[in-house]
Write an enzyme that holds these catalytic residues in place. Structure first.
Site, PDB file in Angstrom:
ATOM      1  N   THR A   1      12.515   5.212  10.897  1.00 31.72           N
ATOM      2  CA  THR A   1      13.702   3.916  11.282  1.00 31.72           C
ATOM      3  C   THR A   1      13.235   2.404  10.818  1.00 31.72           C
ATOM      4  O   THR A   1      12.308   2.320  11.106  1.00 31.72           O
ATOM      5  CB  THR A   1      13.305   3.923  13.397  1.00 31.72           C
ATOM      6  OG1 THR A   1      13.848   5.021  14.033  1.00 31.72           O
ATOM      7  CG2 THR A   1      14.415   2.470  13.746  1.00 31.72           C
TER       8      THR A   1
ATOM      9  N   THR B   1       0.873  -1.375   0.193  1.00 31.55           N
ATOM     10  CA  THR B   1       0.085   0.039  -0.214  1.00 31.55           C
ATOM     11  C   THR B   1       0.665   0.979  -0.076  1.00 31.55           C
ATOM     12  O   THR B   1       0.820   2.228  -0.643  1.00 31.55           O
ATOM     13  CB  THR B   1      -0.697   0.040   1.544  1.00 31.55           C
ATOM     14  OG1 THR B   1      -1.692  -1.353   0.931  1.00 31.55           O
ATOM     15  CG2 THR B   1      -1.484   1.356   1.454  1.00 31.55           C
TER      16      THR B   1
ATOM     17  N   CYS C   1     -10.170  -6.250   0.637  1.00 30.23           N
ATOM     18  CA  CYS C   1     -10.579  -4.565   1.443  1.00 30.23           C
ATOM     19  C   CYS C   1     -11.945  -4.593   1.211  1.00 30.23           C
ATOM     20  O   CYS C   1     -12.860  -3.454   1.979  1.00 30.23           O
ATOM     21  CB  CYS C   1     -10.528  -3.554   0.578  1.00 30.23           C
ATOM     22  SG  CYS C   1      -8.361  -4.416   0.111  1.00 30.23           S
TER      23      CYS C   1
END
Ligand code: PLP
Length: 382
Positions: free
Chosen positions: A234, A70, A322
């Site tokens: 990070t 995504t 979805c």
């Protein structure tokens, strides 16, 4: 229980988890730190990057790790939309994943123009339609390598060639194809490619973007200097390590896996269409992922079928994860020219590397039973 929803996500390989564990437990340093301890985490990310580069046949410095498919899809469209103020037009296929289509809607609200290209009835996009849609202000063409609902394998090499002929960037959402079938971005004229870890037996929350060397391409997530200033934050070290392991294992057993899955897929399609009356296959019979079966049964709503199959112990889907839970018809089946009624009838069964012939047969038997049951109750089917 039989899991037939491997296009939604896969079970992690045990070897993947094993390779991740040290990075969750002991090797916890921030890879950006300069003391020696950080070197281990940094080296582990580099190793994963090399593995990703190897399966694509490209250099390591073209690979950027993201949080998943995504994010990579959002990144491709967002950056292409604003990289040249003269180019405010993007072409996508109408059967893209929502990660592309919802990003398109968001960009349309910010003044970017979109052209949606419809596939043929078999779910294959005609490259000539892409050629005809390209304008002087087109910034990007984005067509998926393989569709997540109907498993069609799209002619991306031809589409990429046309885009390049016209000086337009080409992105492909390869989430369903990466690690499943061979992909080479350089040979296939791909500038940008999205992939995801959890669709190939790796951990969730990890993905990548391939960015062709020398391409000017803006960051989408802003912050620190990670991923050579192109993707801040990070690094999810353990997930990246797991993704790397999943990639290298996918590369080693790809040929064997394709052969095995294709045989089971064809057996299931043959039985489903042969034994259940008024049934049809969605998507091309030939240009199709080895693990995808998508069938419709006249008068049987996919949603009801899935609930009944769940009660019988088979986990399946009516389309993309979805849209499950809502009764929206599949945008993919509609784009292929089906009516709203027909677009509610899809059943997607996606097998894994571990699916056995016995599980496949039991699934077909249960689907046949469920279809019979639902048709008996249905006033719509006679
Ligand atoms: C699963 C999927 C995505 C989204 O990937 P995530 O890693 O789950 O965010 C995008 N495109 C396609 C075709 C997919 O199948």
């Amino acid at each position: 229980m039989i899991y037939m929803d491997n296009a939604a996500t896969t079970r992690m390989r045990p070897e993947v988890l094993e390779e991740m564990m040290p990075y969750l437990r002991d090797c916890y340093s921030n890879p950006s730190a300069i003391y020696g301890f950080a070197g281990e985490a940094k080296a582990a990310i580099d190793k994963a990057r090399s593995r990703a580069a190897e399966i694509l046949g490209v250099d390591s410095d073209t690979i950027y790790f993201t949080s998943g498919g995504t994010e990579s899809d959002n990144w491709a469209l967002e950056s292409a939309a604003f990289s040249d103020s003269e180019k405010k037009h993007i072409i996508v296929s109408a059967i893209e994943h929502h990660a592309i289509l919802s990003t398109a809607l968001s960009l349309e609200r910010r003044g970017i123009r979109f052209t949606y290209i419809y596939p043929g009835k078999d779910g294959i996009v005609d490259p000539e339609k892409i050629r005809n849609a390209i304008r002087p202000d087109t910034a990007l063409v984005s067509v998926m390598t393989a569709n997540n609902e109907i498993g069609t394998i799209e002619p991306v090499a031809e589409i990429g060639a046309i885009a390049h002929e016209k000086g337009v960037l080409f992105h492909t959402d390869a989430v369903q194809a990466f690690g499943q079938i061979p992909i080479n971005p350089e040979k296939m004229n791909i500038d940008l490619l999205s992939a995801s870890s959890h669709k190939i037996y790796g951990p969730k929350g990890s993905g990548l973007m391939y960015i062709r060397k020398g391409l000017k391409f803006h960051a989408f997530i802003h912050g620190g200097h990670q991923e050579r200033d192109r993707r801040a934050g990070t690094e999810n070290v353990a997930a990246i390590v797991g993704f790397g392991k999943a990639i290298s294992m996918a590369e080693s057993d790809m040929d064997e896996r394709i052969k095995k899955e294709t045989a089971i897929r064809d057996h299931m399609i043959e039985r489903l269409l042969g034994e259940i009356p008024d049934s049809r296959l969605n998507g091309s019979r030939i240009k199709r992922l080895p693990n995808n079966i998508n069938v419709s049964f006249n008068g049987v709503e996919g949603e009801s079928l899935i609930i009944l199959l769940d009660m019988k112990g088979v986990m399946a889907s009516s389309g993309s994860a979805c849209t499950a839970g809502s009764i929206d018809p599949s945008h993919v089946l509609i784009a292929c020219g089906n009516s709203y009624e027909e677009a509610r009838e899809g059943l997607r069964l996606t097998i894994s590397k571990d699916t056995t012939l016995e599980e496949a047969d039991r699934t077909v038997d249960m689907v046949a039973d469920a279809v019979r049951q639902l048709r008996e109750m249905s006033p719509m089917y006679s």
